[in-house]
Scaffold this active site. Structure first.
Site, PDB file in Angstrom:
ATOM      1  N   GLY A   1       8.195 -40.905 -43.155  1.00  0.00           N
ATOM      2  CA  GLY A   1       7.056 -41.133 -44.039  1.00  0.00           C
ATOM      3  C   GLY A   1       7.079 -40.228 -45.264  1.00  0.00           C
ATOM      4  CB  CYS A   2       7.531 -36.585 -45.625  1.00  0.00           C
ATOM      5  SG  CYS A   2       6.100 -36.121 -44.599  1.00  0.00           S
ATOM      6  CB  SER A   3      12.049 -39.421 -46.687  1.00  0.00           C
ATOM      7  OG  SER A   3      12.448 -38.243 -46.013  1.00  0.00           O
TER       8      SER A   3
END
Length: 154
Positions: free
Chosen positions: A43-45
């Site tokens: 998700g963060c990527s």
């Protein structure tokens, strides 16, 4: 989460290159300050790559993007290089800024209660005031949503 209309708490953290960055150095510009749980997670990527892809459009609007997590400077550097992120990542291992912006919360992780960063994005105006605040944002949609907010707030 901090409310809109409040003065954004100033801070100084180290970026991915080990240099000090303060929120106050961006007075006179809009700042998208986003808090995310961890470098190199799906998700963060996805969120970071979305901001990177739209970065020229954010620049056209005169907006600065700052991503904050509790990861180390070294982790941020690897994350930035891996995805060629053109914006600043800030390291907050002591959770000072994360707590000041009220994004360190109890979360449910695989049925267990744990403390962690709740994905949150703030739009800070040229005077250093919180113009918009979004909690529980969707990682993939957040960059597009923030660009739309910028377009309507100009």
């Amino acid at each position: 989460m901090l409310e809109t209309g409040l003065k954004a708490p100033d801070f100084t953290l180290l970026n991915q290159d080990g240099e000090s960055v303060s929120l106050s150095q961006y007075l006179g510009q809009k700042v998208i300050l986003y808090f995310y749980p961890k470098d190199n997670t799906p998700g963060c990527s996805q969120q970071a790559c979305g901001f990177a892809q739209l970065y020229p459009q954010f620049q056209e609007k005169g907006a600065i993007i700052l991503g904050v997590s509790k990861d180390s400077v070294k982790s941020h550097k690897k994350f930035q290089e891996k995805y060629q992120l053109p914006f600043t990542l800030l390291s907050d291992p002591e959770l000072e800024v994360i707590q000041a912006y009220d994004v360190w919360k109890e979360k449910n992780m695989y049925g267990k209660k744990v403390m962690g960063v709740v994905r949150t994005t703030y739009l800070i105006n040229e005077e250093g005031m919180i113009e918009k605040a979004y909690t529980k944002v969707k990682a993939a949609k957040n960059p597009v949503d923030m660009l739309e907010v910028l377009n309507t707030s100009l």
